[in-house]
Scaffold this active site. Structure first.
Site, PDB file in Angstrom:
ATOM      1  N   ASP A  28     269.486 -41.084  46.143  1.00 26.65           N
ATOM      2  CA  ASP A  28     269.093 -40.017  47.060  1.00 26.65           C
ATOM      3  C   ASP A  28     267.780 -40.318  47.775  1.00 26.65           C
ATOM      4  O   ASP A  28     267.666 -40.127  48.988  1.00 26.65           O
ATOM      5  CB  ASP A  28     268.985 -38.692  46.304  1.00 26.65           C
ATOM      6  CG  ASP A  28     270.306 -38.272  45.678  1.00 26.65           C
ATOM      7  OD1 ASP A  28     271.342 -38.439  46.329  1.00 26.65           O
ATOM      8  OD2 ASP A  28     270.299 -37.796  44.527  1.00 26.65           O
ATOM      9  N   GLU A  30     273.620 -31.300  43.057  1.00 29.62           N
ATOM     10  CA  GLU A  30     272.571 -31.006  42.078  1.00 29.62           C
ATOM     11  C   GLU A  30     271.930 -29.645  42.324  1.00 29.62           C
ATOM     12  O   GLU A  30     271.661 -28.899  41.380  1.00 29.62           O
ATOM     13  CB  GLU A  30     271.529 -32.118  42.115  1.00 29.62           C
ATOM     14  CG  GLU A  30     272.094 -33.445  41.643  1.00 29.62           C
ATOM     15  CD  GLU A  30     271.314 -34.654  42.104  1.00 29.62           C
ATOM     16  OE1 GLU A  30     271.723 -35.772  41.743  1.00 29.62           O
ATOM     17  OE2 GLU A  30     270.319 -34.507  42.837  1.00 29.62           O
TER      18      GLU A  30
END
Length: 240
Positions: A33, A137
């Site tokens: 990420d 997430e």
């Protein structure tokens, strides 16, 4: 995919300009990420993008992956090792009188110290702090409140983990970063899927379709979404 990249870059640049800031700063972990955030940022502000590698008893391989990445993409970088701040702080906080496991509470201090570090440089340079959280997430609360969840903008927040991986492929992120098991690096042997108790494949499928063949996993995901709702909103205020 190029259309998505362009839209993200335009949005990120607009947010920086709206804040009358000069650039962007983010933590670079050596993971997927943050690498995608870095690759997008350097496209927008090649002279005003700062990556900060912030180890705290971190895995050396992750630090090396982050360093290799900044060299590949020619990104300005600082390394700030916060281990010497973290250790005495934990010692100061440790309450020997109360029993119980403090593993997660102690681990969550790491991302909060990292975010403090990022905001120090953001304040100094008049940059925005770019968060690296993705939709998978964020929706289940798999982030530290006021830690990695504390940022000025979250460009990946509408992208599932699988979509971030596809974006990484397009942006030319090294395969060793794309293929490594996702991990917050909070303790030795920690991986995201092991800690969550759900695979990203299952999680992404549920977030896309709101159903799975496995009803137990379905309920587990829904429970995480419900329980973590407070992490995705501003602090609650009384209605009067």
């Amino acid at each position: 995919m190029e259309t998505l990249v362009q839209k993200l870059c335009v949005w990120m640049e607009d947010k920086v300009n709206e804040a009358k800031a000069k650039g962007m700063v983010f933590g670079l972990s050596g993971g997927l990420d943050s690498a995608v955030v870095a690759a997008l940022s350097i496209r927008i502000f090649p002279q005003n993008t700062l990556a900060i590698i912030i180890p705290c008893h971190s895995i050396e391989a992750d630090i090396n992956d982050a360093l290799d990445f900044v060299n590949k993409f020619n990104i300005s970088c600082k390394i700030i090792d916060i281990s010497k701040v973290y250790d005495p702080f934990i010692h100061l906080l440790n309450d020997k009188e109360n029993e119980g496991s403090f593993k997660l509470a102690e681990a969550n201090i790491k991302p909060r110290l990292r975010m403090t570090t990022l905001y120090y440089f953001a304040n100094r340079l008049n940059y925005l702090v770019v968060g690296t959280g993705n939709k998978s997430e964020l929706m289940i609360g798999y982030f530290t409140k006021y830690g990695d969840g504390g940022a000025d903008i979250l460009p990946l927040s509408n992208l599932l983990k699988s979509q971030v991986r596809e974006l990484a492929e397009y942006l030319g992120i090294p395969k060793k970063i794309i293929n490594k098991p996702p991990s917050a690096g909070l303790w030795k042997g920690q991986t995201d899927e092991k800690e969550i108790g759900i695979s990203y494949k299952q999680l992404d499928e549920y977030l896309r379709t709101e159903k799975l063949n496995n009803k137990v996993i379905e309920q587990k995901i829904q429970n995480k979404i419900t329980k973590s709702a407070h992490k995705r909103t501003a602090p609650a205020k009384p209605p009067f």
